[in-house]
Design an enzyme around this catalytic site. Structure first.
Site, short mmCIF file in Angstrom:
data_model
loop_
_atom_site.label_atom_id
_atom_site.label_comp_id
_atom_site.label_asym_id
_atom_site.label_seq_id
_atom_site.Cartn_x
_atom_site.Cartn_y
_atom_site.Cartn_z
N GLU A 1 0.78 -1.23 0.00
CA GLU A 1 0.00 0.00 0.00
C GLU A 1 0.82 1.29 0.00
OE1 GLU A 1 -3.54 0.34 0.01
OE2 GLU A 1 -3.29 -1.71 -0.70
N SER B 1 -46.54 -34.69 37.53
CA SER B 1 -46.12 -35.14 38.86
C SER B 1 -44.72 -34.71 39.24
CB SER B 1 -46.21 -36.67 38.93
OG SER B 1 -47.55 -37.08 38.94
#
Length: 823
Positions: free
Chosen positions: A90, A481
């Site tokens: 770059e 239950s």
């Protein structure tokens, strides 16, 4: 000569004027563009959006959440190789210029003049500093105005910040494709590596991406991507960052990229991860979740999670296959390339089965084609895998027609036809498969640490890809239950003992207000007369439970249900004592955890700790005070101690009595299959009205596991589909594996409890002639009864709450057929 001097003087004067005018114009231009420049000082305190990462208890990555997948990396942590790759690609003069590369600007200007009149985009000459200015402070607009502002900002940034700071901002902000921002996230996403593990070729590829990530896609534009990568490698060699030999080697290496997904990274943990995501979103909001860079340490045990998923899926499949085969997933034309057509059929991506199409079929075998995978670029793989299914692989399907209807099939042709799309699972390594089908029944499983409330494993259904509805936390179901222990705990906490006798005989209750008479029934339609509380729990006696709730009062039952977090506001109707109210599996498991840990309140949690982006702890589940933990060194002081200020919701002795009674459920009652675990286990089954849901919640001293199974739209599971037959085996399989290498640990008996031998049938003190005696737990001041004093008989006072009377041991037992209920 005079004329010459005069001419030269004129030129000098004109040049001076032009120079002054040029300087003035330039100064005016700079002033014009400088007056509305963004404030570049904000870069000093820049906090980019950073993804939140969620980890399991062992530190393994569970999930990541982000809009921009970014991990912020200080420049000191970035390897020199990566820095060199980006600088060469770059801005090779990055460390020499002051923000602008004038040579590059000249080249870009020349190309611009050459391309005037064409539609080609002007070539940039931006330095890394200029890119920082553009990415952080400006837009992507292509204009001279933006370029001038970009240049001015670059000069100011260079004067304000060091090269390392500028590079740090750039390497963490740059977009590198696939929603990855910054080199740390891109390194993980493309190569599943940290930046320190990158090779020259990998670093060069990442450095090539800022120019055009979409045009350098490693799957759709592979050749172009390799060409650009090699270009960066050549620049690194020219800049002296790598040797020629290393460059040639790197250029010859393949571009191996495997993009990581964004979902759960631990197989079978999708429901858990999504529940954590919802919790963080509710606690901190969406912005903090997706941009705040939180580090979340969860309670998940990956091994237990995978085990939970395995046993739950096995339970679903075993139940579902008993009803036979429902037909193929779909049908396709097998003419031409069947692989492309099969690839278009959606398969569940979180199950370990494969989709296949039947190509040929005879009585003994079916030849199948396995669904080919899609390549990363989206195309269908060219490979075509073939397998076989024998009669044994479809035997569970059952014949649907003829005299053999409902029986195991004897020919493959009874089930499969060419073009059928089905799920298959490898049966043997030789390429044979077993047919599978996605079960209709669903449910959930939760495993929890009873001492802390930490959820160790959670599975909310068969497949998260099929349904994201978490049945462990979002499904409101009747527990049946499995709620009874809280009714019995309320009684034991208020003067009853495990040997207290309650009448198990027909009962009719006028519900008033025109609702008629309610006659609760036992599951098998039998009654056993006067029976102990222990017998009532072990054998899940409905009528005994209703009589007990009637005796102590439903307001008290509702209070205890609220204490344990089962219900927030339980209606005061006796049917709710049998688990008729709706609640979640997670709430039920949390309630059992409190019975297990001696009655201490626990708050269920999936999260141990949350840290912000700077490593500061912002949430911690364990709020116990640690005295002495802040000492700098040991100086003969007492060892650190944890101060537990959690609420005591139940007397520890009552909690142990309930645990002892529920150990009897496993040893003698409705969940004897749990005896196969080979270690002390307590628990309770539950089956709801018309057998629509099957429950079992069991625990050892160190873990609580709860399972429920039922259809999402509740319907009859089938006769005999009880908690003991469907849910308990799943918990058994889980505990048997989870505890395989753990020592056998008995439940801790709290101080004050007396263990007395009693007659298992009558609950009275055992004598030499007692045929079947057990050890029963009694609190101080209580003891086995000397006679039959029964709750629910006569008008006497046979129990602490009244409503009881004396019954001789040889009293007739009332027996009558029932009509079902909550068991």
């Amino acid at each position: 000569m005079k004329l010459v001097f005069r001419f030269l003087g004129f030129l000098f004067a004109a040049g001076t004027i032009l120079f002054v005018v040029g300087v003035a114009a330039t100064a005016g231009l700079l002033w014009h563009y400088s007056k509305d420049l963004p404030d570049y000082s904000q870069l000093q305190d820049y906090e980019p959006p950073v993804m939140t990462r969620v980890h399991a208890a062992d530190g393994s990555l569970l999930a990541e959440y982000a809009r921009e997948r970014r991990l912020y990396l200080p420049i000191q942590a970035v390897p020199k190789l990566v820095i060199n790759a980006f600088v060469s690609a770059e801005d090779k003069n990055f460390y020499e210029h002051g923000g602008l590369d004038f040579g590059g600007i000249a080249r870009a200007g020349l190309l611009y003049v050459q391309n005037m009149g064409s539609s080609r985009r002007p070539q940039g000459a931006s330095t890394i500093t200029q890119q920082v200015a553009k990415n952080f402070l400006l837009t992507n607009e292509v204009s001279f105005t933006r370029k001038i502002k970009e240049a001015l900002l670059a000069l100011k940034i260079e004067r304000t910040y060091s090269k390392d700071k500028i590079l740090e901002l750039y390497l963490n902000e740059i977009y590198l494709g696939f929603s990855a921002y910054g080199i740390a996230a891109a390194s993980l996403l493309y190569f599943d590596k940290s930046v320190h593990e990158l090779t020259i070729a990998e670093a060069a590829y990442l450095a090539a991406l800022p120019k055009a990530p979409s045009l350098l896609n490693p799957f759709r534009a592979r050749e172009r991507a390799i060409e650009r990568r090699n270009y960066v490698i050549d620049r690194m060699r020219e800049d002296g960052k790598i040797t020629a030999a290393d460059a040639e080697k790197a250029k010859k290496s393949p571009l191996d990229v495997t993009v990581r997904g964004t979902g759960a990274h631990i197989f079978a943990a999708e429901y858990f991860a999504e529940e954590v995501r919802r919790e963080i979103n509710e606690r901190y909001g969406e912005k903090k979740l997706y941009e705040g860079g939180l580090s979340v340490r969860t309670t998940l045990d990956p091994k237990l999670q995978q085990l939970a998923r395995q046993v739950l899926v096995n339970g679903f499949v075993n139940f579902d296959e008993k009803d036979g085969y429902r037909g193929p997933v779909s049908k396709i034309d097998i003419g031409g390339d069947w692989g492309v057509k099969l690839a278009d059929v959606r398969a569940l991506n979180d199950v370990q089965w494969k989709l296949a199409v039947v190509l040929e079929v005879n009585d003994q075998t079916a030849r199948i084609g396995i669904q080919p995978p899609r390549e990363p670029g989206g195309g269908v793989s060219k490979a075509r895998d073939i397998g076989l299914i024998s009669v044994d692989g479809v035997k569970w399907a059952k014949a649907k027609e003829g005299p053999q209807r409902g029986k195991a099939i004897t020919k493959v042709t009874q089930v499969l036809n060419p073009g059928d799309v089905i799920y298959v699972e490898p049966a043997k390594p030789d390429g044979t498969f077993r047919m599978r089908q996605v079960p209709e029944v669903s449910g959930a499983i939760v495993a929890m640490d009873p001492n802390t409330g930490r959820v160790l494993a959670m599975v909310g259904g068969f497949s998260f890809d099929q349904s994201q509805f978490n049945r462990a936390t979002q499904a409101l179901r009747q527990p049946g239950s499995s709620f009874k222990p809280f009714v019995y705990a309320a009684a034991l906490d208020n003067g009853y003992t495990p040997s207290t006798q309650v009448l198990d005989a027909p009962l009719e209750i006028d519900q008033g207000a025109g609702q008629g008479v309610w006659a609760p029934q036992n599951y098998e339609g039998k009654f056993y007369g006067p029976s102990t509380l222990r017998f009532g729990i072990e054998h899940s006696r409905n009528v005994m439970t209703v009589r007990l709730a009637q005796d102590i009062g439903m307001p008290m039952v509702a209070e205890y249900a609220k204490r344990f977090g089962i219900y927030d506001d339980l209606p005061p109707y006796l049917s709710f004592a049998l688990g008729a109210g709706e609640t979640t599996l997670l709430r039920m498991v949390s309630g059992y955890a409190m019975l297990d840990n001696g009655g201490r309140r626990v708050k269920p949690t999936l999260v141990d700790r949350i840290q912000d982006r700077y490593g500061h702890t912002v949430y911690k589940h364990d709020e116990r005070e640690c005295r002495g933990c802040d000492a700098d060194k040991w100086a003969n002081q007492p060892e650190p101690s944890l101060v537990d200020r959690r609420e005591q919701v139940l007397d520890p002795m009552t909690a142990y009595q309930m645990t002892s009674m529920m150990e009897g459920v496993v040893q003698r009652g409705t969940a004897t299959i749990l005896r196969e675990v080979g270690k002390p286990v307590a628990g309770k089954t539950g089956t709801t009205n018309d057998e629509k849901d099957a429950w079992f919640i069991g625990y050892t001293p160190d873990i609580v596991v709860g399972v429920y199974m039922g259809y999402d739209k509740p319907r009859h599971l089938g006769r005999g589909a009880t908690g003991g037959h469907l849910a308990a085996p799943i918990v058994k399989d889980f505990l048997k594996t989870a505890l395989a290498d753990k020592p056998s640990m008995p439940f801790r008996v709290p101080a004050g409890i007396k263990l007395i031998r009693v007659d298992a049938k009558t609950g009275m003190r055992a004598g030499p002639e007692t045929a079947k005696a057990i050890l029963e737990a009694f609190k101080p001041g209580t003891a086995p009864p000397d006679n039959y004093s029964v709750v629910g008989y006569g008008d006497g006072t046979g129990a602490p709450g009244g409503g009881g009377g004396y019954i001789p041991p040889d009293a007739d037992r009332a027996v009558r057929s029932g009509t079902g209920g909550l068991y």
